[in-house]
Design a protein around this motif. Sequence first.
Motif, PDB file in Angstrom:
ATOM      1  N   ARG A   1      -0.472  16.465  -1.812  1.00  0.00           N
ATOM      2  CA  ARG A   1      -0.674  15.202  -2.515  1.00  0.00           C
ATOM      3  C   ARG A   1      -0.510  15.336  -4.022  1.00  0.00           C
ATOM      4  NH1 ARG A   1      -6.115  13.037   0.696  1.00  0.00           N
ATOM      5  NH2 ARG A   1      -5.118  12.837   2.768  1.00  0.00           N
ATOM      6  N   LEU A   2      -0.626  16.562  -4.550  1.00  0.00           N
ATOM      7  CA  LEU A   2      -0.468  16.798  -5.979  1.00  0.00           C
ATOM      8  C   LEU A   2       0.834  17.565  -6.211  1.00  0.00           C
ATOM      9  CD1 LEU A   2      -1.844  16.462  -8.754  1.00  0.00           C
ATOM     10  CD2 LEU A   2      -2.839  18.747  -8.433  1.00  0.00           C
ATOM     11  N   PRO A   3       1.818  16.974  -6.863  1.00  0.00           N
ATOM     12  CA  PRO A   3       3.094  17.664  -7.079  1.00  0.00           C
ATOM     13  C   PRO A   3       2.915  18.984  -7.821  1.00  0.00           C
ATOM     14  CG  PRO A   3       3.264  15.341  -7.663  1.00  0.00           C
ATOM     15  CD  PRO A   3       1.807  15.622  -7.431  1.00  0.00           C
ATOM     16  N   GLY A   4       3.712  19.973  -7.453  1.00  0.00           N
ATOM     17  CA  GLY A   4       3.602  21.292  -8.060  1.00  0.00           C
ATOM     18  C   GLY A   4       3.704  21.294  -9.573  1.00  0.00           C
ATOM     19  N   PRO A   5       4.688  20.600 -10.177  1.00  0.00           N
ATOM     20  CA  PRO A   5       4.778  20.600 -11.643  1.00  0.00           C
ATOM     21  C   PRO A   5       3.518  20.082 -12.323  1.00  0.00           C
ATOM     22  CG  PRO A   5       6.817  19.795 -10.682  1.00  0.00           C
ATOM     23  CD  PRO A   5       5.846  19.926  -9.560  1.00  0.00           C
TER      24      PRO A   5
ATOM     25  N   THR B   1      11.080  12.225  -3.548  1.00  0.00           N
ATOM     26  CA  THR B   1       9.617  12.217  -3.472  1.00  0.00           C
ATOM     27  C   THR B   1       9.105  10.815  -3.172  1.00  0.00           C
ATOM     28  OG1 THR B   1       9.485  14.037  -5.066  1.00  0.00           O
ATOM     29  CG2 THR B   1       7.499  12.720  -4.736  1.00  0.00           C
ATOM     30  N   ASN B   2       9.713   9.822  -3.763  1.00  0.00           N
ATOM     31  CA  ASN B   2       9.340   8.432  -3.509  1.00  0.00           C
ATOM     32  C   ASN B   2       9.506   8.087  -2.031  1.00  0.00           C
ATOM     33  OD1 ASN B   2       8.757   5.648  -4.010  1.00  0.00           O
ATOM     34  ND2 ASN B   2      10.950   5.228  -4.176  1.00  0.00           N
ATOM     35  N   ILE B   3      10.623   8.516  -1.447  1.00  0.00           N
ATOM     36  CA  ILE B   3      10.887   8.224  -0.034  1.00  0.00           C
ATOM     37  C   ILE B   3       9.880   8.951   0.855  1.00  0.00           C
ATOM     38  CG2 ILE B   3      12.560   8.513   1.829  1.00  0.00           C
ATOM     39  CD1 ILE B   3      14.751   8.193  -0.307  1.00  0.00           C
ATOM     40  N   ARG B   4       9.655  10.243   0.574  1.00  0.00           N
ATOM     41  CA  ARG B   4       8.709  11.015   1.386  1.00  0.00           C
ATOM     42  C   ARG B   4       7.290  10.458   1.292  1.00  0.00           C
ATOM     43  NH1 ARG B   4      11.536  15.533  -0.756  1.00  0.00           N
ATOM     44  NH2 ARG B   4       9.837  15.856  -2.235  1.00  0.00           N
ATOM     45  N   SER B   5       6.966   9.835   0.160  1.00  0.00           N
ATOM     46  CA  SER B   5       5.609   9.300  -0.039  1.00  0.00           C
ATOM     47  C   SER B   5       5.444   7.898   0.530  1.00  0.00           C
ATOM     48  CB  SER B   5       5.272   9.292  -1.537  1.00  0.00           C
ATOM     49  OG  SER B   5       5.373  10.590  -2.089  1.00  0.00           O
ATOM     50  N   GLY B   6       6.501   7.326   1.102  1.00  0.00           N
ATOM     51  CA  GLY B   6       6.382   6.028   1.753  1.00  0.00           C
ATOM     52  C   GLY B   6       6.968   4.865   0.992  1.00  0.00           C
ATOM     53  N   GLY B   7       7.541   5.109  -0.189  1.00  0.00           N
ATOM     54  CA  GLY B   7       8.149   4.027  -0.956  1.00  0.00           C
ATOM     55  C   GLY B   7       9.399   3.491  -0.266  1.00  0.00           C
ATOM     56  N   ARG B   8       9.488   2.167  -0.141  1.00  0.00           N
ATOM     57  CA  ARG B   8      10.646   1.568   0.521  1.00  0.00           C
ATOM     58  C   ARG B   8      11.226   0.376  -0.238  1.00  0.00           C
ATOM     59  NH1 ARG B   8      10.411   5.672   2.464  1.00  0.00           N
ATOM     60  NH2 ARG B   8      10.579   6.340   4.636  1.00  0.00           N
ATOM     61  N   THR B   9      10.602   0.004  -1.355  1.00  0.00           N
ATOM     62  CA  THR B   9      11.125  -1.105  -2.154  1.00  0.00           C
ATOM     63  C   THR B   9      11.047  -0.728  -3.625  1.00  0.00           C
ATOM     64  OG1 THR B   9       9.080  -2.324  -2.623  1.00  0.00           O
ATOM     65  CG2 THR B   9      10.083  -2.650  -0.441  1.00  0.00           C
TER      66      THR B   9
ATOM     67  N   ALA C   1       0.837  -1.208   0.000  1.00  0.00           N
ATOM     68  CA  ALA C   1       0.000   0.000   0.000  1.00  0.00           C
ATOM     69  C   ALA C   1       0.871   1.256   0.000  1.00  0.00           C
ATOM     70  CB  ALA C   1      -0.923  -0.012   1.224  1.00  0.00           C
ATOM     71  N   HIS C   2       1.937   1.254   0.813  1.00  0.00           N
ATOM     72  CA  HIS C   2       2.855   2.403   0.837  1.00  0.00           C
ATOM     73  C   HIS C   2       3.558   2.564  -0.515  1.00  0.00           C
ATOM     74  CE1 HIS C   2       2.366   3.348   5.047  1.00  0.00           C
ATOM     75  NE2 HIS C   2       2.671   2.103   5.406  1.00  0.00           N
ATOM     76  N   ASP C   3       4.026   1.452  -1.063  1.00  0.00           N
ATOM     77  CA  ASP C   3       4.723   1.517  -2.350  1.00  0.00           C
ATOM     78  C   ASP C   3       3.794   1.965  -3.470  1.00  0.00           C
ATOM     79  OD1 ASP C   3       7.148   0.754  -1.287  1.00  0.00           O
ATOM     80  OD2 ASP C   3       6.862  -1.376  -1.718  1.00  0.00           O
ATOM     81  N   ALA C   4       2.558   1.497  -3.434  1.00  0.00           N
ATOM     82  CA  ALA C   4       1.609   1.872  -4.482  1.00  0.00           C
ATOM     83  C   ALA C   4       1.313   3.366  -4.436  1.00  0.00           C
ATOM     84  CB  ALA C   4       0.317   1.061  -4.330  1.00  0.00           C
ATOM     85  N   GLY C   5       1.105   3.879  -3.236  1.00  0.00           N
ATOM     86  CA  GLY C   5       0.852   5.315  -3.098  1.00  0.00           C
ATOM     87  C   GLY C   5       2.036   6.146  -3.573  1.00  0.00           C
ATOM     88  N   ALA C   6       3.227   5.714  -3.188  1.00  0.00           N
ATOM     89  CA  ALA C   6       4.424   6.436  -3.608  1.00  0.00           C
ATOM     90  C   ALA C   6       4.619   6.340  -5.114  1.00  0.00           C
ATOM     91  CB  ALA C   6       5.645   5.870  -2.882  1.00  0.00           C
TER      92      ALA C   6
END
Length: 561
Positions: free
Chosen positions: A202-206, A317-325, A21-26
């Motif tokens: 939740r929505l990146p600036g660019p 951004t991936n790390i801040r969003s919870g991605g760990r794998t 779930a964390h990886d999917a969100g990230a």
Amino acid sequence: MMRFRPRLLDSLSGYDRAQFAHDAGAGVTVGVLALPLAMAFAIASGMSPTAGIWTAIVAGLLISLLGGSRVQIGGPTGAFIPIIFGIVADYGVANLLVATLLAGIMLFAMGALRLGGMIRFIPVSVVTGFTNGIAVVIFISQIKDFLGLTIEQLPGDFFGKMGTLFNHLHTIHLPTVAVAVASLVVLVLWNMLARRVKVMARLPGPLAVLIIATAVNIVIGLPVETIGSRFGGIPQAVPDLGLPAFDLTTLGKLIAPALTIAMLGAIESLLSARVADNQIDDRHDPNQELMAQGIANMVAPIFGGFAATGAIARTATNIRSGGRTPVAGIIHALVLLAVVLALAPLAGDIPLATLSAIVVMVSIHMGEWEAFAHLKRFSLAYRTTLVGTFLITVVFDLTLAVEIGMVMASLFFIRRVSDLTRIEPIAIEGDMCGGQPDRILAFRLFGSLFFGAANKLEYLLTEVDRDPHVLILAMDKVISIDTSGLDILRTLRRNMAKRGATLIVCELNPQPRSILVRSGFVDEIGAQNLTDTLPQALARGHKLCAASNEAVEAPAPQLGR
């Protein structure tokens, strides 16, 4: 031996639904962020937005599948803009794809030969200098689209580019400037508010400014150039696969550009992975990462893509969003693929001025500008290397900048180490050498006897004002000797032999002892003249002096009648 083990295999051990779930969100978050960046970087590089998107999809997928970092996100980056633009201007798009493939082969070979750790040897001053230089080059490359100048083709070299921009300033297009400035302002404000409002974060600036500008353009029809008007939009399909034809004469000319891509890709990807390690308390495999980068750059050109590497901003951004794998990176690539297949027609209305504003913001954040403000805190060597690398990157070429920066850093390092190498006399009392201190000289050497400091031993050849019978060198403070240091020791021994004197070496550390033994130098001076301690060397010197005295004082033999 080559070791090929993607980090994904280790990450799947104990993988559960919560981590997915964390990886999917990230992955979704990074995917939507990568979309505008991929298009913007591609256009700034002289490529089509389609090429940028497929580079992000293909290279991003392979880097996550095969890489040596758990959280690295790969794709096109701003650092490649001046490199890609120059290659396209000089050799064309087809040869850029060939150069990218060659760079991929080089990267894979670097990883297979386990050279990943050597990238860490590049000094911070060189990295900071060329990073800031690249940021300036990227900023300059966006002046044309930001101001809407009517220029058919910008030259690749700095002076030609600046001259062309200056000569075409009268063609400035005010509506384009207005859209670019408005996009930049919205991007800045969005990023500021996103730190306080969680919903906006939740929505990146660019992506936010891209959606807003595109929506405004669809509603009121902005009088500016768009992706559709310049490139005909983005195809809603997988591109035709295959590499362009090339000939061997052109291939030889592409070696240098390919090496530039490979070196920059290696530096940026491993720098990104190292930064990520600090954020997740992990350690990446640099060799596996380079092999994955190599494979990604070999495959991306088959889809019409160009050079890719690890992207620091998207990885963070991936790390801040919870991605760990690596699963997060895989999902990021799949999100991009889904967007292309489902929403590609909408991309035709994206204003190029908005994409230019996004790249301008990237260039501003990319530079480590505080390094210039803090220059006075550091040594002249650091300042010279950083500023020199920066200026050469901006005015000439990244490859030349890194080469000269490394040469400058190496020369300053050699000088510094040479300054640490010194020779000090050892005071000898009469009872330490059998009452003959005048016939024995002893010196203690400090530092490293290498090619940059070998001249320090010349003092013993030319400046010693006494003519000793024994010269002792205590080398317990010498950490290393190279062949130049060995050569000057040999010269010193020969000089002593011509004077009828003996050289004794004592208190050797492991590395100096090893090279003196392997080179045969110990055999030259005699094993008895290599001692473990200074007292032993003095005793040996006393014995030699005593033997010399006996030889001098012995009566001449009488001839029989």
